[in-house]
Design a protein around this motif. Sequence first.
Motif, PDB file in Angstrom:
ATOM      1  N   THR A 190      47.601  47.293  90.649  1.00 36.02           N
ATOM      2  CA  THR A 190      46.936  46.691  91.808  1.00 36.02           C
ATOM      3  C   THR A 190      46.104  47.719  92.570  1.00 36.02           C
ATOM      4  O   THR A 190      45.002  47.404  93.042  1.00 36.02           O
ATOM      5  N   ASP A 191      46.593  48.951  92.683  1.00 41.70           N
ATOM      6  CA  ASP A 191      45.808  50.001  93.336  1.00 41.70           C
ATOM      7  C   ASP A 191      44.516  50.254  92.564  1.00 41.70           C
ATOM      8  O   ASP A 191      43.435  50.381  93.151  1.00 41.70           O
ATOM      9  N   ALA A 192      44.628  50.342  91.240  1.00 43.63           N
ATOM     10  CA  ALA A 192      43.446  50.593  90.414  1.00 43.63           C
ATOM     11  C   ALA A 192      42.459  49.439  90.503  1.00 43.63           C
ATOM     12  O   ALA A 192      41.235  49.637  90.494  1.00 43.63           O
ATOM     13  N   VAL A 220      41.386  45.830  85.181  1.00 41.06           N
ATOM     14  CA  VAL A 220      42.424  46.836  84.924  1.00 41.06           C
ATOM     15  C   VAL A 220      43.517  46.210  84.057  1.00 41.06           C
ATOM     16  O   VAL A 220      43.943  45.073  84.303  1.00 41.06           O
ATOM     17  N   ILE A 221      43.974  46.973  83.059  1.00 46.29           N
ATOM     18  CA  ILE A 221      45.083  46.512  82.225  1.00 46.29           C
ATOM     19  C   ILE A 221      46.115  47.628  82.092  1.00 46.29           C
ATOM     20  O   ILE A 221      45.792  48.808  82.164  1.00 46.29           O
ATOM     21  N   ALA A 222      47.369  47.213  81.896  1.00 41.16           N
ATOM     22  CA  ALA A 222      48.438  48.164  81.584  1.00 41.16           C
ATOM     23  C   ALA A 222      48.518  48.315  80.069  1.00 41.16           C
ATOM     24  O   ALA A 222      48.397  47.333  79.330  1.00 41.16           O
ATOM     25  N   ALA A 223      48.743  49.532  79.600  1.00 33.75           N
ATOM     26  CA  ALA A 223      48.845  49.782  78.163  1.00 33.75           C
ATOM     27  C   ALA A 223      49.566  51.107  77.933  1.00 33.75           C
ATOM     28  O   ALA A 223      49.671  51.939  78.841  1.00 33.75           O
ATOM     29  N   LEU A 224      50.042  51.278  76.716  1.00 34.74           N
ATOM     30  CA  LEU A 224      50.708  52.512  76.310  1.00 34.74           C
ATOM     31  C   LEU A 224      50.004  53.093  75.096  1.00 34.74           C
ATOM     32  O   LEU A 224      49.604  52.348  74.186  1.00 34.74           O
ATOM     33  N   TRP A 255      45.584  52.207  72.045  1.00 35.98           N
ATOM     34  CA  TRP A 255      46.576  51.889  73.082  1.00 35.98           C
ATOM     35  C   TRP A 255      47.144  50.506  72.815  1.00 35.98           C
ATOM     36  O   TRP A 255      46.423  49.587  72.421  1.00 35.98           O
ATOM     37  N   MET A 256      48.431  50.336  73.066  1.00 39.35           N
ATOM     38  CA  MET A 256      49.122  49.066  72.888  1.00 39.35           C
ATOM     39  C   MET A 256      49.128  48.339  74.235  1.00 39.35           C
ATOM     40  O   MET A 256      49.717  48.817  75.214  1.00 39.35           O
ATOM     41  N   VAL A 257      48.475  47.199  74.265  1.00 44.02           N
ATOM     42  CA  VAL A 257      48.200  46.525  75.535  1.00 44.02           C
ATOM     43  C   VAL A 257      49.385  45.691  76.001  1.00 44.02           C
ATOM     44  O   VAL A 257      50.066  45.041  75.209  1.00 44.02           O
ATOM     45  N   GLN A 258      49.610  45.720  77.308  1.00 41.96           N
ATOM     46  CA  GLN A 258      50.646  44.923  77.952  1.00 41.96           C
ATOM     47  C   GLN A 258      49.997  44.040  79.027  1.00 41.96           C
ATOM     48  O   GLN A 258      48.783  43.987  79.165  1.00 41.96           O
ATOM     49  N   VAL A 310      45.448  51.627  82.714  1.00 40.34           N
ATOM     50  CA  VAL A 310      46.429  52.457  83.409  1.00 40.34           C
ATOM     51  C   VAL A 310      47.701  52.453  82.571  1.00 40.34           C
ATOM     52  O   VAL A 310      47.961  51.504  81.826  1.00 40.34           O
ATOM     53  N   GLU A 311      48.474  53.521  82.674  1.00 38.21           N
ATOM     54  CA  GLU A 311      49.650  53.643  81.823  1.00 38.21           C
ATOM     55  C   GLU A 311      50.698  52.600  82.187  1.00 38.21           C
ATOM     56  O   GLU A 311      51.064  52.431  83.353  1.00 38.21           O
ATOM     57  N   GLY A 312      51.183  51.896  81.166  1.00 38.19           N
ATOM     58  CA  GLY A 312      52.205  50.880  81.347  1.00 38.19           C
ATOM     59  C   GLY A 312      53.597  51.483  81.348  1.00 38.19           C
ATOM     60  O   GLY A 312      53.794  52.626  81.762  1.00 38.19           O
ATOM     61  N   SER A 313      54.559  50.718  80.858  1.00 42.12           N
ATOM     62  CA  SER A 313      55.947  51.168  80.844  1.00 42.12           C
ATOM     63  C   SER A 313      56.607  50.721  79.548  1.00 42.12           C
ATOM     64  O   SER A 313      56.412  49.587  79.102  1.00 42.12           O
TER      65      SER A 313
END
Length: 235
Positions: A127-129, A136-140, A165-168, A210-213
Amino acid sequence: MADPSSLKIVAVIPAAGFGVRMKSRRAKQFLSLDGRPILAVTLSHFQECIEVDAIVLVAPPGDVDYCREHIVSEYGFTKVEAIVPGGERRQDSVRLGIEATGGRYDLVLIHDGVRPIIEQGLLRRVTDAARTHRAVIAALPAKETVKEVDARNEVVRTYDRHGVWMVQTPQVFRYADILKAHHTALAQGWEEATDDAFLVERSGIPVTVVEGSEKNIKVTTPYDLEMARFLLSAS
């Protein structure tokens, strides 16, 4: 666009699928996790998140009343402002959820209803990004080698995993951008997207990662459910 700090965020939670790989008679989002339905665990994180102003839940068409009574009301999810029936595909369900927000919010956060271990820190990062980036997406980053395989199960190519990157989810977009992307996909008959960012990318909009978890797993199989139970018990 208004002052980034004042942007309003709505979370659209698609949970309209059944999930045949779970091999259960009940839709996977309603299976028990830590004494609650998986979907209730997921929604609890958005109820607690101060960055999220409202929630739109997309439910199976036959389970809208069940979700209202046994998920939203029973667990006190006061941020849920609408429960809408989903469509044939996830892509359709997300579009219906976005449309149900009515344009009352600046940013739309989309998160799978069966990703129940979403940490507040990850929610803050995305949300900040999203207040300064358009999408913006989270990914690893991929840990293993990734290969493309054809219909005969023969390797076509090997990718450099350092660029993969593996998307979440969650994924966050400007309301106008994601609504237009989904309407364009519907009008032009684009094939079902595996994630919403794909539609935005096809619209020519840059997407920031942005880095996920690693805990942010999607519960798809019985093994995933056992892993989610372990992660919750260890937290």
